[in-house]
Design a protein around this motif. Structure first.
Motif, PDB file in Angstrom:
ATOM      1  N   ASN A 140       0.796  -1.349  -0.055  1.00 59.70           N
ATOM      2  CA  ASN A 140       0.087  -0.057  -0.060  1.00 59.70           C
ATOM      3  C   ASN A 140       0.718   1.386   0.081  1.00 59.70           C
ATOM      4  O   ASN A 140       0.421   2.252  -0.441  1.00 59.70           O
ATOM      5  CB  ASN A 140      -0.977  -0.073   1.381  1.00 59.70           C
ATOM      6  CG  ASN A 140      -2.229  -0.942   0.988  1.00 59.70           C
ATOM      7  OD1 ASN A 140      -2.233  -1.596  -0.114  1.00 59.70           O
ATOM      8  ND2 ASN A 140      -3.162  -1.227   1.764  1.00 59.70           N
ATOM      9  N   GLY A 141       2.036   1.061   0.628  1.00 62.71           N
ATOM     10  CA  GLY A 141       2.832   2.223   0.496  1.00 62.71           C
ATOM     11  C   GLY A 141       3.478   2.749  -0.929  1.00 62.71           C
ATOM     12  O   GLY A 141       3.575   3.692  -1.358  1.00 62.71           O
ATOM     13  N   ALA A 142       3.568   1.480  -1.687  1.00 63.24           N
ATOM     14  CA  ALA A 142       4.141   1.568  -3.276  1.00 63.24           C
ATOM     15  C   ALA A 142       2.709   2.199  -3.998  1.00 63.24           C
ATOM     16  O   ALA A 142       3.016   2.939  -4.825  1.00 63.24           O
ATOM     17  CB  ALA A 142       4.435   0.483  -3.707  1.00 63.24           C
ATOM     18  N   LEU A 143       1.587   1.939  -3.569  1.00 66.49           N
ATOM     19  CA  LEU A 143       0.381   2.428  -3.999  1.00 66.49           C
ATOM     20  C   LEU A 143       0.132   3.711  -4.016  1.00 66.49           C
ATOM     21  O   LEU A 143       0.010   4.509  -4.745  1.00 66.49           O
ATOM     22  CB  LEU A 143      -0.571   1.569  -3.761  1.00 66.49           C
ATOM     23  CG  LEU A 143      -0.936   0.157  -4.245  1.00 66.49           C
ATOM     24  CD1 LEU A 143      -2.227  -0.747  -3.735  1.00 66.49           C
ATOM     25  CD2 LEU A 143      -0.674  -0.021  -5.770  1.00 66.49           C
ATOM     26  N   LEU A 144       0.373   4.296  -2.737  1.00 65.68           N
ATOM     27  CA  LEU A 144       0.214   5.520  -2.200  1.00 65.68           C
ATOM     28  C   LEU A 144       1.278   6.309  -3.175  1.00 65.68           C
ATOM     29  O   LEU A 144       0.694   7.371  -3.595  1.00 65.68           O
ATOM     30  CB  LEU A 144       0.320   5.598  -0.786  1.00 65.68           C
ATOM     31  CG  LEU A 144       0.262   7.287  -0.277  1.00 65.68           C
ATOM     32  CD1 LEU A 144      -1.011   7.832  -0.434  1.00 65.68           C
ATOM     33  CD2 LEU A 144       0.534   7.217   1.265  1.00 65.68           C
ATOM     34  N   GLN A 145       2.568   5.794  -3.246  1.00 64.77           N
ATOM     35  CA  GLN A 145       3.506   6.904  -4.012  1.00 64.77           C
ATOM     36  C   GLN A 145       3.119   7.072  -5.226  1.00 64.77           C
ATOM     37  O   GLN A 145       3.170   7.873  -5.913  1.00 64.77           O
ATOM     38  CB  GLN A 145       4.889   6.071  -3.626  1.00 64.77           C
ATOM     39  CG  GLN A 145       5.944   6.784  -4.634  1.00 64.77           C
ATOM     40  CD  GLN A 145       6.298   7.991  -4.658  1.00 64.77           C
ATOM     41  OE1 GLN A 145       5.972   8.773  -3.708  1.00 64.77           O
ATOM     42  NE2 GLN A 145       7.379   8.484  -5.669  1.00 64.77           N
ATOM     43  N   CYS A 146       2.447   5.781  -6.159  1.00 62.19           N
ATOM     44  CA  CYS A 146       2.133   5.646  -7.553  1.00 62.19           C
ATOM     45  C   CYS A 146       0.965   6.485  -7.649  1.00 62.19           C
ATOM     46  O   CYS A 146       1.235   7.445  -8.674  1.00 62.19           O
ATOM     47  CB  CYS A 146       1.740   4.270  -7.696  1.00 62.19           C
ATOM     48  SG  CYS A 146       1.464   3.948  -9.479  1.00 62.19           S
ATOM     49  N   ILE A 147      -0.051   6.499  -6.738  1.00 60.80           N
ATOM     50  CA  ILE A 147      -1.202   7.682  -6.712  1.00 60.80           C
ATOM     51  C   ILE A 147      -0.761   9.028  -6.978  1.00 60.80           C
ATOM     52  O   ILE A 147      -0.979   9.957  -7.585  1.00 60.80           O
ATOM     53  CB  ILE A 147      -2.202   7.408  -5.868  1.00 60.80           C
ATOM     54  CG1 ILE A 147      -2.828   5.954  -5.989  1.00 60.80           C
ATOM     55  CG2 ILE A 147      -3.327   8.439  -5.847  1.00 60.80           C
ATOM     56  CD1 ILE A 147      -3.604   5.533  -4.916  1.00 60.80           C
ATOM     57  N   LYS A 164      -8.542   8.096  -2.176  1.00 64.31           N
ATOM     58  CA  LYS A 164      -8.176   6.768  -3.032  1.00 64.31           C
ATOM     59  C   LYS A 164      -7.611   5.718  -2.202  1.00 64.31           C
ATOM     60  O   LYS A 164      -7.708   4.593  -2.504  1.00 64.31           O
ATOM     61  CB  LYS A 164      -7.198   7.160  -4.392  1.00 64.31           C
ATOM     62  CG  LYS A 164      -7.851   7.897  -5.335  1.00 64.31           C
ATOM     63  CD  LYS A 164      -6.927   8.321  -6.393  1.00 64.31           C
ATOM     64  CE  LYS A 164      -7.474   9.558  -7.212  1.00 64.31           C
ATOM     65  NZ  LYS A 164      -6.472  10.418  -7.572  1.00 64.31           N
ATOM     66  N   ILE A 165      -6.691   6.281  -1.275  1.00 68.85           N
ATOM     67  CA  ILE A 165      -5.987   5.137  -0.336  1.00 68.85           C
ATOM     68  C   ILE A 165      -6.971   4.688   0.547  1.00 68.85           C
ATOM     69  O   ILE A 165      -6.856   3.469   1.148  1.00 68.85           O
ATOM     70  CB  ILE A 165      -4.694   5.903   0.268  1.00 68.85           C
ATOM     71  CG1 ILE A 165      -3.869   5.075   0.981  1.00 68.85           C
ATOM     72  CG2 ILE A 165      -5.124   6.704   1.805  1.00 68.85           C
ATOM     73  CD1 ILE A 165      -3.020   4.148  -0.320  1.00 68.85           C
ATOM     74  N   LYS A 166      -8.085   5.393   0.944  1.00 75.51           N
ATOM     75  CA  LYS A 166      -9.346   4.807   1.798  1.00 75.51           C
ATOM     76  C   LYS A 166      -9.730   3.561   1.103  1.00 75.51           C
ATOM     77  O   LYS A 166      -9.991   2.484   1.702  1.00 75.51           O
ATOM     78  CB  LYS A 166     -10.255   5.784   2.064  1.00 75.51           C
ATOM     79  CG  LYS A 166     -11.139   5.387   3.001  1.00 75.51           C
ATOM     80  CD  LYS A 166     -12.374   6.332   2.979  1.00 75.51           C
ATOM     81  CE  LYS A 166     -13.587   5.847   4.258  1.00 75.51           C
ATOM     82  NZ  LYS A 166     -13.837   4.491   4.103  1.00 75.51           N
TER      83      LYS A 166
END
Ligand code: R7I
Ligand code: MG
Ligand code: MG
Ligand code: MG
Length: 347
Positions: free
Chosen positions: A173-180, A206-208
């Protein structure tokens, strides 16, 4: 405007490279107020046109980011076995790039098992809980560029690319947050000021959704990154004081865990949109990177992630050419950005 997008692709990958190269000499350090003056001089010196010095070498952050870009450029359909092979080949070609201590075991297992199950080695890390390191986040920017207008595919590809080395929910999820964050920055007009509140609330929304759909039974912090982002917003509103940096490091983190670094990188990017005491430069991308370095800890990676977001927003024109000229293989990163831009369906 296609020219703006092309410039943003370059800006993003160059910002990532610069953060890595310029942050690497300080990785692992605790920074005192005296060090801040030294860091200011270190950046000033590199901006002098007559300054010559050896290249600042890039580390694993860039080595793996390059593999991510190549994976997207070479294959019309994502081929994660190909990506695993690129990581492994790159590692064994140049193992001394400062890789995380544990991820090396994944590369060895992938190679020895001949890629029969590319997700198994990562699943086995840390007694089956998987790595929560920031290695997935540090290399994710090319996915945000390539899938900039295809959100669902962006998330799915980012997740499956991360899982090759990081299976822990915090690492993913950290990688997804950075990606977004990179993807959002890409869509902001570089000649207008960022609306910080809007940037944060879009990220939060989005992260929610991602955290609501994540299985986090093991750690039971189902809103971890949502809470982190709320702290980012609160800290951005605080007036400068002598203890603020300690509070930032304590609250957001500056470590090698994704949970202790991705929010920090986003914070650095947003904070650097206006002046910061003791950081003397008019260049927003330099300010972003220099500020990340002064927070200490995992400086190459936090500066790399913050630099990628800043470069995606402002584009190549906003990159300080003198600083860039000291970064190893910057010309190769420019070609890589152009090839990625083409592969993404642009000409
Ligand atoms: O995440 P990763 O690729 O490392 C990236 C970092 C960046 O700062 C790079 O610049 C480079 O310096 O390394 O590699 P991993 O080895 O998977 O994770 C990094 C470290 O995080 C590990 O070596 C551990 O120290 C720590 N770590 C964990 N510790 C305990 N339990 C990661 N996951 C765990 C865990 O589950
Ligand atoms: Mg590194
Ligand atoms: Mg959940
Ligand atoms: Mg690092």
């Amino acid at each position: 405007d296609p020219n703006i997008m092309k410039s943003k692709f370059r800006g993003c990958l160059l910002g990532s490279l610069m953060g890595d190269c310029l942050g690497a000499p300080y990785e692992g350090n605790e920074i005192s107020s005296g060090d801040k003056i030294i860091i200011q001089r270190y950046f000033d010196k590199m901006e002098e046109p007559e300054f010559k010095g050896p290249f600042k070498k890039y580390t694993d952050d860039t080595a793996m980011m390059k593999s991510m870009a190549k994976f997207l450029i070479d294959k019309p359909e994502p081929d994660f076995t190909y990506l695993a092979k690129l990581f492994v080949t790159e590692y064994f070609k140049e193992p001394r790039r400062g890789y995380g201590q544990s991820v090396v075991a994944v590369f060895e297992k992938l190679r020895n098992s001949k890629y029969t199950n590319i997700y198994q080695p990562a699943n086995e890390q840390f007694d089956g809980s998987g790595s929560y390191g920031n290695g997935g986040a540090m290399r994710i920017a090319p996915v945000a560029l390539y899938y900039s207008s295809d959100y669902n595919n962006m998330i799915n590809v980012a997740r499956d690319a991360t899982r090759i080395t990081h299976s822990n929910i915090f690492g993913i999820n950290g990688a997804l947050l950075q990606c977004i964050a990179v993807q959002q920055a890409l869509h902001i007009n570089p000649s207008s000021k960022i609306n910080i509140k809007e940037f944060c609330s879009c990220l939060l929304e989005k992260i929610k959704l991602i955290e609501d759909n994540s299985d986090d039974s093991e750690f039971n912090m189902p809103e971890a990154y949502q809470e982190k982002l709320k702290k980012v917003e609160l800290l951005l509103e605080k007036e400068y004081n002598d203890d603020l940096e300690d509070e930032i490091i304590y609250t957001l983190g500056n470590g090698i865990g994704a949970y202790d670094s991705v929010g920090t990188a986003i914070f650095c990017f947003l904070k650097a949109q206006s002046c910061i005491p003791k950081i003397e430069t008019d260049n927003i991308i330099r300010r972003t990177i220099q500020y990340a370095v002064t927070l200490g800890g995992d400086t190459d990676t936090i500066a790399c992630m913050a630099g990628a977001i800043a470069g995606a927003y402002l584009g190549e024109e906003a990159i300080n050419k003198a600083l860039l000229s000291h970064c190893e293989k910057y010309d190769e990163i420019i070609s890589l950005a152009d090839n990625l831009y083409q592969a993404a369906g642009n000409t």
